[in-house]
Design a protein around this motif. Sequence first.
Motif, PDB file in Angstrom:
ATOM      1  N   UNK A  79      17.946 -18.948  31.683  1.00 30.54           N
ATOM      2  CA  UNK A  79      19.272 -18.460  31.270  1.00 30.54           C
ATOM      3  C   UNK A  79      19.257 -17.783  29.891  1.00 30.54           C
ATOM      4  N   UNK A  80      18.140 -17.868  29.189  1.00 30.49           N
ATOM      5  CA  UNK A  80      18.057 -17.360  27.809  1.00 30.49           C
ATOM      6  C   UNK A  80      16.870 -16.426  27.669  1.00 30.49           C
ATOM      7  N   UNK A  81      17.032 -15.398  26.843  1.00 32.18           N
ATOM      8  CA  UNK A  81      15.925 -14.488  26.562  1.00 32.18           C
ATOM      9  C   UNK A  81      15.014 -15.051  25.481  1.00 32.18           C
ATOM     10  N   UNK A  89      20.139 -16.675  20.719  1.00 32.96           N
ATOM     11  CA  UNK A  89      20.334 -15.411  21.425  1.00 32.96           C
ATOM     12  C   UNK A  89      20.921 -14.330  20.513  1.00 32.96           C
ATOM     13  N   UNK A  90      21.647 -14.730  19.476  1.00 32.15           N
ATOM     14  CA  UNK A  90      22.248 -13.769  18.545  1.00 32.15           C
ATOM     15  C   UNK A  90      21.419 -13.628  17.263  1.00 32.15           C
ATOM     16  N   UNK A 124      22.324 -18.960  14.926  1.00 32.27           N
ATOM     17  CA  UNK A 124      21.943 -19.913  15.966  1.00 32.27           C
ATOM     18  C   UNK A 124      23.171 -20.688  16.426  1.00 32.27           C
ATOM     19  N   UNK A 125      23.171 -21.030  17.699  1.00 32.07           N
ATOM     20  CA  UNK A 125      24.314 -21.711  18.314  1.00 32.07           C
ATOM     21  C   UNK A 125      23.877 -23.073  18.842  1.00 32.07           C
ATOM     22  N   UNK A 166      12.907 -20.595  14.056  1.00 31.43           N
ATOM     23  CA  UNK A 166      12.852 -19.472  13.113  1.00 31.43           C
ATOM     24  C   UNK A 166      11.447 -18.900  12.964  1.00 31.43           C
ATOM     25  N   UNK A 167      10.456 -19.613  13.426  1.00 33.51           N
ATOM     26  CA  UNK A 167       9.061 -19.159  13.256  1.00 33.51           C
ATOM     27  C   UNK A 167       8.744 -17.977  14.125  1.00 33.51           C
TER      28      UNK A 167
END
Length: 71
Positions: A13-15, A34-35, A40-41, A70-71
Motif C-alpha cells: 500500500x506504500x511506495x 509517503x510525503x 512523516x505520518x 530517515x536513513x
Amino acid sequence: MKNYNIVIGSPVDYEELTAEIVIDGEYVVLVQKEEGNEKMIVEFYEKKIKSKVYLDVLIAALQDAKELLSK
C-alpha cells in the motif's frame, strides 16, 4: 531496558518503507513517510492498538522509527 521493537517493512500500500512500532508484543502504530522525511505520518491501528502505553516508551519508539526511516 527497551520494551519495544521497530519492524521496517515495505507494504504494497506504500511506495516508501514503513516502520511498525511493537510495544510489549502488540502492534501500536505504523510510521510512514509517503510525503517525505519532513512530513512523516503516524497511523494508529484501529483494532490492534494497546489501550495504554508509557509516554516515554512511545516517544522513544517514535524517535527511533523516525531515525531509521530517515536513513
